[in-house]
Design a protein around this motif. Structure first.
Motif, short mmCIF file in Angstrom:
data_model
loop_
_atom_site.label_atom_id
_atom_site.label_comp_id
_atom_site.label_asym_id
_atom_site.label_seq_id
_atom_site.Cartn_x
_atom_site.Cartn_y
_atom_site.Cartn_z
N LEU A 593 0.82 -1.21 0.00
CA LEU A 593 0.00 0.00 0.00
C LEU A 593 0.86 1.27 0.00
N SER A 594 1.99 1.24 0.71
CA SER A 594 2.90 2.39 0.70
C SER A 594 3.42 2.66 -0.69
N ASN A 595 3.76 1.58 -1.43
CA ASN A 595 4.24 1.75 -2.80
C ASN A 595 3.16 2.35 -3.70
N ALA A 596 1.94 1.90 -3.48
CA ALA A 596 0.83 2.42 -4.30
C ALA A 596 0.64 3.92 -4.06
N LEU A 597 0.85 4.37 -2.81
CA LEU A 597 0.75 5.80 -2.52
C LEU A 597 1.97 6.56 -3.04
N LYS A 598 3.12 5.94 -2.98
CA LYS A 598 4.36 6.62 -3.36
C LYS A 598 4.45 6.86 -4.87
N PHE A 599 4.19 5.83 -5.65
CA PHE A 599 4.39 5.92 -7.10
C PHE A 599 3.10 6.34 -7.81
N ARG A 600 2.64 7.51 -7.40
CA ARG A 600 1.42 8.05 -8.01
C ARG A 600 1.80 8.99 -9.15
N ARG A 601 0.84 9.23 -10.03
CA ARG A 601 1.05 10.19 -11.13
C ARG A 601 0.83 11.61 -10.61
N GLU A 602 1.56 12.54 -11.18
CA GLU A 602 1.50 13.92 -10.72
C GLU A 602 0.10 14.50 -10.98
N ASP A 603 -0.40 15.19 -9.98
CA ASP A 603 -1.70 15.88 -10.05
C ASP A 603 -2.89 14.94 -10.18
N ILE A 604 -2.66 13.62 -9.98
CA ILE A 604 -3.77 12.66 -10.04
C ILE A 604 -3.85 11.94 -8.70
N PRO A 605 -4.89 12.15 -7.92
CA PRO A 605 -5.00 11.48 -6.62
C PRO A 605 -4.99 9.96 -6.78
N PRO A 606 -4.30 9.26 -5.92
CA PRO A 606 -4.27 7.80 -6.02
C PRO A 606 -5.64 7.18 -5.75
N LYS A 607 -5.96 6.17 -6.57
CA LYS A 607 -7.15 5.35 -6.35
C LYS A 607 -6.67 3.92 -6.21
N ILE A 608 -6.87 3.38 -5.03
CA ILE A 608 -6.32 2.06 -4.73
C ILE A 608 -7.47 1.11 -4.39
N GLN A 609 -7.37 -0.10 -4.96
CA GLN A 609 -8.37 -1.14 -4.69
C GLN A 609 -7.67 -2.33 -4.04
#
Length: 717
Positions: A593-609
């Protein structure tokens, strides 16, 4: 009758004649006396003129003498026989603050002297002269009356009550008959002299408290030894005086050593060096020694002054650090120590074996200037330089060149070393030769069709790397464990020395002590780092019933702030209950989950399932968890690479991490009899698929990193 009258007349005539003669004589004598009186008056007048001239000359001389007295820097005070002040010159006015008119006619010593000092001196003088001397004026003039020199230090009291030390000389004033008519006191202000004496005493006291001091004659016979010399040598002063330094000779130094020392000082030159001596009880101690010759008018030494500092603790620390260097020199991995600017200070024996360069060939040079070559990656070089500039660690692979030009690959780990003040002091680089592994990877890439063989060879290479890493870990553990105790002693004795003797050390001694303690502290940090490195992985805990839903809730609670900062949304399915290691389940979910939050695209809020389903694999039910994000993703060809230790797809300046997080996650999955794979495309997010049996038994002990691993890995590490 007539005859009778004639006779009377003759007698009268004779008397008249006699009277006339007497009158004539009187007149003559009167004239003579008058002349004598006139001459006497003339002589008296001349004498009066002479006396007047003499008086004028004496008046002028007296004025001249008074001018001399008034211009003198000494206080000059004259008294009569009873101590009443008769004269008081200008210097006395300046020194004591009294105008002459105010003190002339007053009695000394009551006016300007300390009463108790006068009483004390009367006792001393009574003993010295063997006769009672009463306190008072007699104390000052007793010796002068006897014709002896009377000179002593006294304390004057000024008009404002302040005090000053003076050297007072008292002389008896005598007339032409050598009779004493009064006394003359001449006082010199010795305040500056007293201050200089006190300063010298303070310096000598400080020197005696902090340094080991000895003085010898020209033949080396000890004539003076201070308390510190007696303390460290354990000899009494009377046992040292009259002896040479042979009494403390340890036998450590050669005759040539002492011959060169004597040759230097005998020529009038200062000698400096370190000497190992032997105390009375047989123990040894080290001294930092400076010997200064004192020269006579012919330029020949007539005595020698030796000033020494105890450096025994420093020598012990150096010996301990030398042992550490010896251990480091015997490992198969290359070890390099550079200064803060990257210039080599030390390399171990394996450096020569791997590179072909001797230590003396590389000291003072930068590793890259001698080891990198035409095929070395410029990007890797730039990444290393950036890490060094930012005083950060670096881990990665690089192609180096042997002295004979042969290329070889290494796995390079560089760590900065900081002192207690946070200042960078050194870099330590550990290199593992991975040439064989790199050649194998190249071979596998060229023979894709022989996949099975390539996989087998890759496993063999991984085992070799594991063995190499285990050897490095074993070395680090043994080194740190064996060095802990002597280093603790160094620190303990150093701290004890600082607590008990710090104030008695001179500035140089304090500097040596602080350097020793700082060096020991840095060594302790290094040992702890080595020990931590060797314990990156430990055996896992026994399996137990684990509710993955509760584990996930705990992870989301830990990540709450980060989720709010990134404005992420997380959609979770209900998770099952499994047989597993609870700590490792928390670790793998937090990492993913930390990786999913870290490697996000710029200006796009993370959406994680977080998706969950139960699968049947033969007779075994398995839980499959999918962690799906909408982040930057990666190319599918890097799927295997991201699970290898120390592998990263991005530089440290872009994304944080050490490159071991996903490798640990895969090991956790494998220990639970499950799998961890990834699917992704650039800018399309990534999906990590984690499967494990609902009921499982550990397949093998897992080596896991200690502590919280939420930021230790990522899908690009």
């Amino acid at each position: 009758m007539r005859n009778t009258r004639l006779s009377e007349l003759d007698q009268l005539r004779e008397q008249v004649a006699t009277l006339e003669q007497l009158q004539s004589l009187y007149e003559q004598e009167s004239i003579k006396k008058t002349l004598q009186l006139e001459q006497a008056l003339q002589a008296l007048h001349a004498q009066n003129q002479y006396l007047e001239q003499i008086s004028q000359e004496l008046t002028g001389l007296s004025t001249f003498q008074q001018a001399i007295l008034d211009s003198a820097n000494f206080a000059i005070i004259s008294t009569d026989l009873n101590g009443t002040i008769q004269s008081f010159n200008v210097a006395a006015e300046r020194m004591l603050g009294y105008p002459a008119a105010e003190v002339v006619g007053q009695v000394t010593p009551a006016l300007i002297h300390d009463v108790q000092e006068v009483i004390d001196r009367s006792r001393q003088l009574s003993i010295e002269l063997k006769t009672p001397i009463e306190p008072g004026f007699e104390v000052f003039v007793a010796k002068a009356k006897l014709g002896q020199i009377s000179e002593a230090e006294w304390t004057y009291i000024r008009k404002d009550g302040s005090r000053l030390p003076v050297l007072l000389s008292i002389t008896a004033i005598r007339n032409e008959h050598y009779e004493i008519t009064g006394f003359l006191g001449i006082a010199k202000d010795i305040t500056a002299q007293k201050q200089a004496e006190q300063k010298l005493q303070d310096i000598n006291a400080a020197l005696n408290q902090t340094a080991i001091v000895a003085i010898t004659d020209a033949q080396g016979i000890i004539t003076f030894a201070n308390d510190k010399f007696c303390e460290i040598s354990q000899y009494r002063r009377e046992e040292l005086i009259g002896q040479t330094h042979q009494i403390v000779n340890s036998g450590y130094h050669s005759r040539q050593f002492f011959a060169e020392m004597w040759h230097t000082i005998a020529q009038g030159r200062t000698w400096r060096g370190e000497i190992k001596n032997k105390a009375r009880d047989g123990s040894y101690y080290w001294l930092d020694t400076t010997i200064v010759p004192f020269l006579d008018t012919q330029g020949r030494p007539y005595q020698y002054l030796a000033i020494r500092t105890d450096i025994t603790a420093r020598k012990h620390a150096e010996a301990a650090l030398q042992k550490l260097s010896l251990i480091a020199s015997k490992t198969d991995n290359v070890a390099i120590v550079t200064d803060a600017k990257g210039y080599i200070e030390w390399v171990n024996d394996s450096f020569y074996r791997v590179t072909g360069y001797q230590l003396e060939e590389v000291v003072g040079r930068k590793p890259g200037s001698i080891l990198q070559g035409p095929e070395t990656s410029p990007a890797t070089i730039a990444e290393i330089r950036q890490s060094l500039i930012q005083q950060q660690s670096f881990s990665g692979e690089i192609l180096n060149y042997h002295k004979d030009g042969t290329p070889y690959w290494i796995l390079l780990q560089i760590n900065p070393i900081f002192d207690e003040a946070g200042q960078l002091t050194h870099f330590i680089a550990i290199e593992s030769d991975i040439t064989d592994r790199k050649l194998m990877e190249t071979h596998l890439q060229n023979e894709v069709e022989e996949r099975q063989r390539a996989v087998q060879e890759l496993h063999q290479l991984a085992e070799q790397l594991e063995i190499s890493n285990r050897e490095l870990q074993d070395f680090a553990y043994v080194s740190s464990h064996d060095l802990q105790e002597p280093l603790r002693k160094i620190q303990a004795f150093g701290d004890r020395l600082k607590a008990t003797c710090h104030d008695s050390l001179n500035e140089k001694g304090q500097d040596y002590l602080e350097r020793m303690l700082n060096a020991a502290s840095r060594a302790q940090v290094l040992i702890n780092d080595l020990l931590a490195f060797s314990r990156v992985t430990t055996k896992g805990q026994p399996f137990e019933v684990v509710n993955l839903k509760e584990v996930l809730e705990g992870v989301l609670s830990d990540l709450e702030i980060r989720i709010e900062q990134t404005e992420a949304t997380i959609d979770c399915d209900p998770l099952p209950i499994v047989q597993a290691d609870p700590l490792q389940m928390r670790q793998i979910l937090q990492n993913l989950l930390s990786n999913a939050l870290k490697f996000r695209r710029e200006d796009i809020p993370p959406k994680i399932q977080v998706r969950s389903q139960i699968l049947t694999n033969g007779n075994q039910n398995c839980c499959e968890l999918r962690i799906i994000d909408n982040g930057i993703g990666f190319e599918q060809k890097y799927t295997d690479r991201i699970f290898q230790i120390f592998q990263r797809l991005h530089g440290r300046g872009t994304y944080e991490g050490t490159g071991i997080g996903l490798a640990i996650c895969r090991k956790i999955a494998e220990r639970h009899g499950g799998t961890l794979i990834a699917e992704s495309q650039p800018n399309q997010g990534a999906t990590f698929i984690f499967t494990l049996p609902l009921e499982s038994v550990p397949t093998e002990p897992l080596l896991t990193a200690s502590g919280n691993h939420s930021n230790q890995g990522n899908h690009h590490d």
